[in-house]
Enzyme design. Sequence first.
Site, mmCIF file in Angstrom:
data_model
loop_
_atom_site.group_PDB
_atom_site.id
_atom_site.type_symbol
_atom_site.label_atom_id
_atom_site.label_comp_id
_atom_site.label_asym_id
_atom_site.label_seq_id
_atom_site.Cartn_x
_atom_site.Cartn_y
_atom_site.Cartn_z
ATOM 1 N N TYR A 142 0.821 -1.211 0.000
ATOM 2 C CA TYR A 142 0.000 0.000 0.000
ATOM 3 C C TYR A 142 0.859 1.266 0.000
ATOM 4 O O TYR A 142 0.389 2.341 -0.371
ATOM 5 C CB TYR A 142 -0.931 0.032 1.214
ATOM 6 C CG TYR A 142 -2.063 -0.975 1.158
ATOM 7 C CD1 TYR A 142 -2.260 -1.792 0.055
ATOM 8 C CD2 TYR A 142 -2.938 -1.111 2.224
ATOM 9 C CE1 TYR A 142 -3.291 -2.714 0.016
ATOM 10 C CE2 TYR A 142 -3.980 -2.028 2.196
ATOM 11 C CZ TYR A 142 -4.143 -2.831 1.085
ATOM 12 O OH TYR A 142 -5.166 -3.741 1.045
ATOM 13 N N LYS A 191 3.081 -15.393 3.096
ATOM 14 C CA LYS A 191 3.055 -16.181 1.853
ATOM 15 C C LYS A 191 4.489 -16.546 1.506
ATOM 16 O O LYS A 191 5.002 -16.288 0.424
ATOM 17 C CB LYS A 191 2.380 -15.369 0.734
ATOM 18 C CG LYS A 191 2.066 -16.180 -0.534
ATOM 19 C CD LYS A 191 1.062 -17.292 -0.309
ATOM 20 C CE LYS A 191 0.750 -17.995 -1.646
ATOM 21 N NZ LYS A 191 -0.053 -19.228 -1.432
ATOM 22 N N ASP A 223 -3.444 -18.026 2.281
ATOM 23 C CA ASP A 223 -4.587 -18.689 1.653
ATOM 24 C C ASP A 223 -5.204 -19.715 2.604
ATOM 25 O O ASP A 223 -6.426 -19.843 2.706
ATOM 26 C CB ASP A 223 -4.208 -19.318 0.312
ATOM 27 C CG ASP A 223 -2.862 -20.016 0.318
ATOM 28 O OD1 ASP A 223 -2.148 -19.948 1.345
ATOM 29 O OD2 ASP A 223 -2.500 -20.620 -0.702
ATOM 30 N N ASP A 247 -5.549 -6.363 5.946
ATOM 31 C CA ASP A 247 -6.720 -5.658 5.449
ATOM 32 C C ASP A 247 -7.793 -6.657 5.021
ATOM 33 O O ASP A 247 -8.971 -6.545 5.393
ATOM 34 C CB ASP A 247 -6.307 -4.772 4.274
ATOM 35 C CG ASP A 247 -7.408 -3.819 3.824
ATOM 36 O OD1 ASP A 247 -8.445 -3.742 4.489
ATOM 37 O OD2 ASP A 247 -7.209 -3.153 2.795
ATOM 38 N N ASP A 251 -11.310 -8.050 7.426
ATOM 39 C CA ASP A 251 -12.679 -7.903 6.918
ATOM 40 C C ASP A 251 -13.407 -9.244 6.912
ATOM 41 O O ASP A 251 -14.605 -9.318 7.222
ATOM 42 C CB ASP A 251 -12.663 -7.315 5.507
ATOM 43 C CG ASP A 251 -12.536 -5.801 5.517
ATOM 44 O OD1 ASP A 251 -12.523 -5.215 6.608
ATOM 45 O OD2 ASP A 251 -12.442 -5.204 4.429
#
Length: 357
Positions: A142, A191, A223, A247, A251
């Site tokens: 980001y 990851k 994942d 992020d 959620d």
Amino acid sequence: MNYTIALIRGDGIGPEIVGSAVRVLEKVGQKFGHTFTFRDYLMGGCAIDACGTPLPEETVQGCLASDSVLLGAVGGPKWDKNPAALRPEKGLLGIRAALGLYTNLRPAKLYPAFAEECPLRADIVAKGFDLLIVRELTGGIYFGERGRREGKFGPEAYDTEAYSVMEIERIARVAFETAKKRGGKLVSIDKANVLETSRLWRETMHRIGEEYPEVALSDMLVDNAAMQLVRCPSQFDVVVTSNMFGDILSDEASQITGSIGLLPSASLGDGTRGLYEPIHGSAPDIAGQDKANPIATILSAAMMLRYSFGLAAEADAIEAAVDRVLAAGLRTADILGTSNAKPLGCTAMTDAILAVL
């Protein structure tokens, strides 16, 4: 104790829900003998309209001079077509950077009263869950280099993920300290089978973990973590991960609680000053109608008391009051679900919480 709190009411329902949290903090002050001084500042769409910028310098300086910051919500369709530099969300990124807030704490708890609203299977819901996601907030993709260029197949866009050892070390220590105060279990999500940044993340987490032998550290690929959150959320206590992964996963975690209208968050840096806000949006469609759910903002104020001011008993009192109100079946429209109860407005729900306090 005396504390100065910067209020950023923001857009949409922001002024209503921040007003509710202020009422609760004032009640806590009366009950426990504290004084809270509130100072208002503009940020977001309202600041664009009034000052031509989503984050006025006066707001930055006011927040820096305060003991902590309480934020409602920013944004709305009115400003959706603005250029990137004049979007309300730009103010949120800017204030996080200005205050040096590199940690986001987002709890996800299943209230027993909302078991029927949880979208997961009954046998999963029966186990319950109460987890905390520690998200790195100011690094990663980001904030990395980005742009457009001519590529192998013609015009392309790129965004760069980068993390320094220092950025990972500081979020690691926050996560380990937090886990030490909770259940002593920390899951680090990355990851590492694909990304070099994740391999550095994992190496650093394990090195810092040697300083915390009382905390059980485990790794999980992102994942798999996304799957495990809906398969068995009760396995998690504290989770730490990067900006983008945090992020997305936070959620997902909020959705399985049954309602994002109940979930607070905290953004912290090296000092005690933090930025506290509900995770939901500005809901401009119900702004000014006394329909908003104030609970997430009230719980954000409780997090402020706990994490910035060290007032655990006061935070416990607010959280217990919310628990009792929900257990009694009181609901705002957004959390009504299958209940036949008459929905309360923002003011009435706040009154109910104050009555318990």
